[in-house]
Enzyme design. Structure first.
Site, mmCIF file in Angstrom:
data_model
loop_
_atom_site.group_PDB
_atom_site.id
_atom_site.type_symbol
_atom_site.label_atom_id
_atom_site.label_comp_id
_atom_site.label_asym_id
_atom_site.label_seq_id
_atom_site.Cartn_x
_atom_site.Cartn_y
_atom_site.Cartn_z
ATOM 1 N N HIS A 61 10.649 9.504 3.369
ATOM 2 C CA HIS A 61 10.325 10.639 4.048
ATOM 3 C C HIS A 61 9.989 9.017 5.507
ATOM 4 C CE1 HIS A 61 7.813 11.623 0.227
ATOM 5 N NE2 HIS A 61 9.119 12.391 0.538
ATOM 6 N N LYS A 70 4.426 0.642 6.796
ATOM 7 C CA LYS A 70 3.767 0.324 5.223
ATOM 8 C C LYS A 70 4.229 -0.789 4.465
ATOM 9 C CE LYS A 70 4.754 5.003 5.203
ATOM 10 N NZ LYS A 70 5.818 6.522 4.122
ATOM 11 N N TYR A 130 -0.229 2.626 -1.081
ATOM 12 C CA TYR A 130 0.177 1.868 -0.003
ATOM 13 C C TYR A 130 -0.790 1.739 1.421
ATOM 14 C CZ TYR A 130 1.813 6.413 0.221
ATOM 15 O OH TYR A 130 2.426 8.401 0.672
ATOM 16 N N ASP A 168 11.715 17.129 -0.744
ATOM 17 C CA ASP A 168 11.906 16.150 -1.360
ATOM 18 C C ASP A 168 13.434 16.433 -1.414
ATOM 19 O OD1 ASP A 168 10.369 14.522 -0.279
ATOM 20 O OD2 ASP A 168 9.694 13.995 -2.154
#
Length: 181
Positions: A61, A70, A130, A168
């Site tokens: 992503h 992140k 995250y 995905d």
């Protein structure tokens, strides 16, 4: 904390100091001053938590525009975490780096803006946390194909039944990605 550079510039493996005894352990997962002193002067605007079963692959992503940095870690279970450099002006454009993160090794992984990010869960009931430097913007989210041979991520797939979301499963190849400058 110990900071380990990856095979491509930008992503970093962060090994926090862990203090443990027969009662358990303590570690600092975020300290703005300590991270800034290590060259990571960051502002986070969102924290996320996902739980996945063994064999779930989430990624690869990214958001463009609205790129997110992140800081990721695992608090239960284990993942193989991977990033791909999507900065077209970078000498490492299209190259990847990866690391195993687990509750046991307590490592963290810094994913800078301009990278696609994903992970493969290696154990059931894996909790992945995250911190993000920009908010989630679904209108700008995209997915690089996790199995693009032009990138060649060496996922530890042996013995795993890979589970992908519909999103995905339709990731695009590197050649079709809306890359960063």
């Amino acid at each position: 904390m110990n900071i380990v550079e990856c095979n491509i510039p930008g992503p970093l493996i962060i090994e926090p100091r862990v203090f443990g005894d027969e009662r358990g352990f303590f570690l600092e997962t975020w300290n703005a001053a300590a991270f800034a002193a290590a060259g990571l002067d960051l502002t986070f605007v969102q924290d996320n938590h996902s739980r996945s079963q063994k064999g779930v692959l989430r990624g690869m992503h990214f958001q463009n525009p609205g790129a997110q940095g992140k800081l990721v870690r695992v608090v239960r279970g284990a993942v193989f975490d991977a990033v791909v450099d999507l900065r077209r002006s970078s000498p490492t454009f299209g190259q990847w780096a990866g690391v195993t993160l687990s509750a046991e090794n307590k490592r963290m992984f810094w994913v800078p803006e301009g990278f696609a990010h994903g992970f493969l869960t290696l154990e059931d009931d894996t909790d992945f946390l995250y911190k993000c430097t920009a908010p989630y913007a679904p209108q700008h989210e995209a997915s690089l194909a996790w199995d693009d041979p032009a990138v060649g991520i060496e996922w530890p797939l042996a013995g795993l039944d890979i589970k992908l979301s519909a999103k995905d499963a339709t990731g695009v190849p590197l050649a079709d990605v809306k890359a960063f400058a």
